[in-house]
Design a protein around this motif. Sequence first.
Motif, PDB file in Angstrom:
ATOM      1  N   GLY A  93       0.812  -1.210   0.000  1.00 49.78           N
ATOM      2  CA  GLY A  93       0.000   0.000   0.000  1.00 49.78           C
ATOM      3  C   GLY A  93       0.845   1.258   0.000  1.00 49.78           C
ATOM      4  O   GLY A  93       0.515   2.242  -0.672  1.00 49.78           O
ATOM      5  N   GLY A  94       1.965   1.237   0.740  1.00 45.57           N
ATOM      6  CA  GLY A  94       2.853   2.391   0.742  1.00 45.57           C
ATOM      7  C   GLY A  94       3.478   2.640  -0.614  1.00 45.57           C
ATOM      8  O   GLY A  94       3.671   3.798  -1.031  1.00 45.57           O
ATOM      9  N   ILE A  95       3.806   1.571  -1.310  1.00 46.11           N
ATOM     10  CA  ILE A  95       4.380   1.718  -2.654  1.00 46.11           C
ATOM     11  C   ILE A  95       3.327   2.232  -3.627  1.00 46.11           C
ATOM     12  O   ILE A  95       3.608   3.111  -4.456  1.00 46.11           O
ATOM     13  CB  ILE A  95       4.988   0.387  -3.116  1.00 46.11           C
ATOM     14  CG1 ILE A  95       6.219   0.066  -2.257  1.00 46.11           C
ATOM     15  CG2 ILE A  95       5.359   0.443  -4.589  1.00 46.11           C
ATOM     16  CD1 ILE A  95       6.788  -1.308  -2.464  1.00 46.11           C
ATOM     17  N   GLU A  96       2.106   1.711  -3.525  1.00 45.81           N
ATOM     18  CA  GLU A  96       1.034   2.223  -4.385  1.00 45.81           C
ATOM     19  C   GLU A  96       0.799   3.705  -4.127  1.00 45.81           C
ATOM     20  O   GLU A  96       0.579   4.491  -5.062  1.00 45.81           O
ATOM     21  CB  GLU A  96      -0.254   1.433  -4.150  1.00 45.81           C
ATOM     22  CG  GLU A  96      -0.222   0.015  -4.687  1.00 45.81           C
ATOM     23  CD  GLU A  96      -0.040  -0.020  -6.198  1.00 45.81           C
ATOM     24  OE1 GLU A  96      -0.602   0.855  -6.881  1.00 45.81           O
ATOM     25  OE2 GLU A  96       0.673  -0.914  -6.690  1.00 45.81           O
ATOM     26  N   ALA A  97       0.846   4.103  -2.849  1.00 45.55           N
ATOM     27  CA  ALA A  97       0.688   5.525  -2.533  1.00 45.55           C
ATOM     28  C   ALA A  97       1.821   6.340  -3.139  1.00 45.55           C
ATOM     29  O   ALA A  97       1.612   7.449  -3.645  1.00 45.55           O
ATOM     30  CB  ALA A  97       0.640   5.718  -1.018  1.00 45.55           C
ATOM     31  N   GLY A  98       3.044   5.801  -3.083  1.00 45.23           N
ATOM     32  CA  GLY A  98       4.180   6.495  -3.674  1.00 45.23           C
ATOM     33  C   GLY A  98       4.047   6.648  -5.176  1.00 45.23           C
ATOM     34  O   GLY A  98       4.372   7.704  -5.745  1.00 45.23           O
ATOM     35  N   ILE A  99       3.559   5.604  -5.846  1.00 46.18           N
ATOM     36  CA  ILE A  99       3.327   5.680  -7.296  1.00 46.18           C
ATOM     37  C   ILE A  99       2.301   6.764  -7.602  1.00 46.18           C
ATOM     38  O   ILE A  99       2.484   7.588  -8.510  1.00 46.18           O
ATOM     39  CB  ILE A  99       2.858   4.316  -7.824  1.00 46.18           C
ATOM     40  CG1 ILE A  99       3.997   3.290  -7.724  1.00 46.18           C
ATOM     41  CG2 ILE A  99       2.360   4.425  -9.267  1.00 46.18           C
ATOM     42  CD1 ILE A  99       3.546   1.860  -7.951  1.00 46.18           C
ATOM     43  N   GLY A 100       1.215   6.787  -6.834  1.00 50.09           N
ATOM     44  CA  GLY A 100       0.190   7.798  -7.033  1.00 50.09           C
ATOM     45  C   GLY A 100       0.716   9.203  -6.808  1.00 50.09           C
ATOM     46  O   GLY A 100       0.360  10.139  -7.537  1.00 50.09           O
ATOM     47  N   THR A 101       1.577   9.370  -5.807  1.00 50.02           N
ATOM     48  CA  THR A 101       2.149  10.691  -5.530  1.00 50.02           C
ATOM     49  C   THR A 101       3.022  11.157  -6.681  1.00 50.02           C
ATOM     50  O   THR A 101       2.971  12.328  -7.087  1.00 50.02           O
ATOM     51  CB  THR A 101       2.952  10.643  -4.229  1.00 50.02           C
ATOM     52  OG1 THR A 101       2.072  10.327  -3.140  1.00 50.02           O
ATOM     53  CG2 THR A 101       3.618  11.979  -3.944  1.00 50.02           C
ATOM     54  N   LEU A 102       3.858  10.270  -7.216  1.00 46.40           N
ATOM     55  CA  LEU A 102       4.692  10.648  -8.353  1.00 46.40           C
ATOM     56  C   LEU A 102       3.837  11.063  -9.540  1.00 46.40           C
ATOM     57  O   LEU A 102       4.133  12.065 -10.219  1.00 46.40           O
ATOM     58  CB  LEU A 102       5.606   9.482  -8.744  1.00 46.40           C
ATOM     59  CG  LEU A 102       6.771   9.176  -7.802  1.00 46.40           C
ATOM     60  CD1 LEU A 102       7.509   7.928  -8.266  1.00 46.40           C
ATOM     61  CD2 LEU A 102       7.738  10.352  -7.716  1.00 46.40           C
ATOM     62  N   ARG A 103       2.781  10.332  -9.802  1.00 51.06           N
ATOM     63  CA  ARG A 103       1.927  10.682 -10.937  1.00 51.06           C
ATOM     64  C   ARG A 103       1.192  12.000 -10.674  1.00 51.06           C
ATOM     65  O   ARG A 103       0.974  12.798 -11.599  1.00 51.06           O
ATOM     66  CB  ARG A 103       0.941   9.554 -11.221  1.00 51.06           C
ATOM     67  CG  ARG A 103       1.619   8.249 -11.624  1.00 51.06           C
ATOM     68  CD  ARG A 103       0.736   7.372 -12.476  1.00 51.06           C
ATOM     69  NE  ARG A 103       1.317   6.053 -12.688  1.00 51.06           N
ATOM     70  CZ  ARG A 103       2.271   5.770 -13.566  1.00 51.06           C
ATOM     71  NH1 ARG A 103       2.790   6.746 -14.311  1.00 51.06           N
ATOM     72  NH2 ARG A 103       2.742   4.527 -13.699  1.00 51.06           N
ATOM     73  N   GLN A 104       0.830  12.222  -9.445  1.00 48.34           N
ATOM     74  CA  GLN A 104       0.174  13.484  -9.103  1.00 48.34           C
ATOM     75  C   GLN A 104       1.109  14.669  -9.372  1.00 48.34           C
ATOM     76  O   GLN A 104       0.719  15.655 -10.022  1.00 48.34           O
ATOM     77  CB  GLN A 104      -0.245  13.468  -7.633  1.00 48.34           C
ATOM     78  CG  GLN A 104      -0.935  14.734  -7.164  1.00 48.34           C
ATOM     79  CD  GLN A 104      -1.198  14.679  -5.668  1.00 48.34           C
ATOM     80  OE1 GLN A 104      -0.308  14.934  -4.863  1.00 48.34           O
ATOM     81  NE2 GLN A 104      -2.422  14.325  -5.298  1.00 48.34           N
ATOM     82  N   TYR A 105       2.350  14.566  -8.906  1.00 46.68           N
ATOM     83  CA  TYR A 105       3.293  15.664  -9.133  1.00 46.68           C
ATOM     84  C   TYR A 105       3.715  15.759 -10.595  1.00 46.68           C
ATOM     85  O   TYR A 105       4.052  16.844 -11.078  1.00 46.68           O
ATOM     86  CB  TYR A 105       4.508  15.525  -8.225  1.00 46.68           C
ATOM     87  CG  TYR A 105       4.230  15.944  -6.810  1.00 46.68           C
ATOM     88  CD1 TYR A 105       3.639  17.174  -6.541  1.00 46.68           C
ATOM     89  CD2 TYR A 105       4.559  15.129  -5.732  1.00 46.68           C
ATOM     90  CE1 TYR A 105       3.373  17.565  -5.245  1.00 46.68           C
ATOM     91  CE2 TYR A 105       4.300  15.524  -4.430  1.00 46.68           C
ATOM     92  CZ  TYR A 105       3.701  16.740  -4.190  1.00 46.68           C
ATOM     93  OH  TYR A 105       3.436  17.135  -2.901  1.00 46.68           O
ATOM     94  N   ALA A 106       3.685  14.648 -11.308  1.00 42.78           N
ATOM     95  CA  ALA A 106       3.980  14.698 -12.738  1.00 42.78           C
ATOM     96  C   ALA A 106       2.980  15.580 -13.478  1.00 42.78           C
ATOM     97  O   ALA A 106       3.321  16.228 -14.481  1.00 42.78           O
ATOM     98  CB  ALA A 106       3.962  13.289 -13.328  1.00 42.78           C
ATOM     99  N   GLU A 107       1.755  15.633 -12.988  1.00 32.97           N
ATOM    100  CA  GLU A 107       0.727  16.469 -13.599  1.00 32.97           C
ATOM    101  C   GLU A 107       0.695  17.875 -12.999  1.00 32.97           C
ATOM    102  O   GLU A 107       0.485  18.863 -13.714  1.00 32.97           O
ATOM    103  CB  GLU A 107      -0.651  15.805 -13.443  1.00 32.97           C
ATOM    104  CG  GLU A 107      -0.761  14.441 -14.084  1.00 32.97           C
ATOM    105  CD  GLU A 107      -0.533  14.472 -15.587  1.00 32.97           C
ATOM    106  OE1 GLU A 107      -0.927  15.472 -16.220  1.00 32.97           O
ATOM    107  OE2 GLU A 107       0.062  13.517 -16.123  1.00 32.97           O
ATOM    108  N   LEU A 108       0.902  17.978 -11.690  1.00 32.28           N
ATOM    109  CA  LEU A 108       0.852  19.285 -11.042  1.00 32.28           C
ATOM    110  C   LEU A 108       2.059  20.149 -11.388  1.00 32.28           C
ATOM    111  O   LEU A 108       1.940  21.373 -11.527  1.00 32.28           O
ATOM    112  CB  LEU A 108       0.781  19.116  -9.518  1.00 32.28           C
ATOM    113  CG  LEU A 108      -0.523  18.612  -8.929  1.00 32.28           C
ATOM    114  CD1 LEU A 108      -0.356  18.378  -7.431  1.00 32.28           C
ATOM    115  CD2 LEU A 108      -1.656  19.604  -9.180  1.00 32.28           C
TER     116      LEU A 108
END
Length: 469
Positions: A93-108
Amino acid sequence: MTTVDQATVRRTELSVVDPTTGEPVGTLPTAGENEVVDAVSRAHAAQAGWAATPAEQRGAYLHAMADALAGAAEELAELNRRETGKLPADCRGGIEAGIGTLRQYAELGPVHRGHSLRGNDLAADYTVTRPRGVVAALTPWNDPVAVAMGLIGAALVTGNTVVHKPSERNPHLGLRLGEVLSSALPENVLVTVTGAGDVGRMLTADERVNVYAHVGSTATGRDIARAATGTGAHVIRENGGNDALVIDETVDPAWAASQAAIGCFVNAGQICTSVERVYVHRAIADEFLTALEAEADAWTNAETPQPVVDRPHRDLVHGQVTAAVEAGAQLVTGGQLPDGPGAHYPATVLTSCTPDMEIMREETFGPVAPVQVVDSFDEGLERAADDRYGLAATVLTTRLDRALRAVNGLKVGTVKVNNVFGGAPGGAAQPHGDSGEGFGYGPELLDEMTTTSVVHLEFPQSPDNGEQR
C-alpha cells in the motif's frame, strides 16, 4: 568547492535485523565524508541542466519513475517488510501511494504557475518560480516509500536535484529504491547515500545544499533547523507529534473504540499522525474502555501481528508504559514484553492517566492507547490543546458547534472530525509548534521547493514627448 567542517568520518556499517523473526537482514556500509561531498557535488553539477529541462518533460520523467517503481514493487515491498516489520499489505500500500504521488506531481508540476497584476495600460507585474537548487531529502522508516516519493517528486518536478538519505533502519530498501528511481532519470539528478545521523549532519553542513526536507524525530528536526541558520538553507520538516483524540459523549462508544484502535494500533502505532493520547467523556468511558480492550486484544492476537521496528524502540515504548503504571496509571490490557524472537509488543490500553505522565506528554510511537477520562467535551479539548506539539488531532462528536470549537481551539496542522485518518487526496498540512515547519505534500509543497521572483514589465517612454511607445 564547499566541504563539511569536521574531521573525516570513518566508514562504518549498518546492520539490520528482521523485527518479526530476529534474523539478520544484512549489512551495508555507510557513506563517509568523501562520499557525501561527492554526492552533493554530482547533484549540484546536474542541477542547472535539470532546471533547464522543460517542465512538461520533467513531468514525463516522473511518470517514468512511477513506472519503474511499479515494476519493482514486490521486491521493494519485501525489503520493507524485512527491515521494518510492516505487514505485507501495508508495504504494498505504501508503494502504491508512492506511485500515485509521483503521478500526481507529474501532472501538477508542469502547471505550477505564478501570479500577475495589471498596472497601467502598458505595464504589468508577474511572478516566475525558480527551483531552489539541491534538496537534501532525509526520510523516515515508518512509511519509507510513500513519504520519500512526496519529497523527491515535488523537488524533482520543480527543477531541483536531490540527495536522498533514507533512514538507517531501512538502508537496503533505501539503496534499492534509489537505484530503481535513478534508472528512469538523467544521471545525478537523484543521488542516494546511506548512513545514520552523522551522514545527515554532513549533508546539512554543506552550503551547496539549498533545502533540507526532513520527516523524522523532533530532536533531529531541531538540529536541522539550527544548521540552516548557518547555511541559509530553506527548511521543510515534519517532526514528532503527540496527537490527541477527544471523544464526546454524543457518539457511540463502540464506534469510538474502533476509531481509537485504528489510530493507536495501525502499523503498531508507528504512523506520524497516530493517536498518542485519548480523552473520553465520563458518560461513555466505561463502555468505551470495555470495547477498546476487546479491540486491543484482537490486534494482539491477530494471525500476523506486527512488531515495532526493533528491540531498542520496543524498550522505549515499554519504558513509557512501565513509568505510567508506576505513576498510577491502570493497565487495562497489554503492557507485557512477550517471549520469542523479534520486537513484538502487544496492543496496550492504559487508563487513569494524568497530564504529568510522560506517556501523555511525549510521543510514544508504539501500539499504546493512554486514556484520560474527562467531565466535559470542553475539558477534553483544553487537555488536547495543552501540548508543545502541533501535528494533528481528532475529535469524535455529532455536534457541529463542538466540531467548530475544536477547529478553532486546536493549534495543529490537521484537525480531523469523526475519522482518525481522514483526508482528501492531494491534501497538505503545515505542522505547528515542535512538530515542524513548512507545508508537506500537496500542491503547497511545490511552493516550498521553489523561490519566486517578481517581474515589472513596462514600455519605455519617448525622450522627445514623454509619450509611451
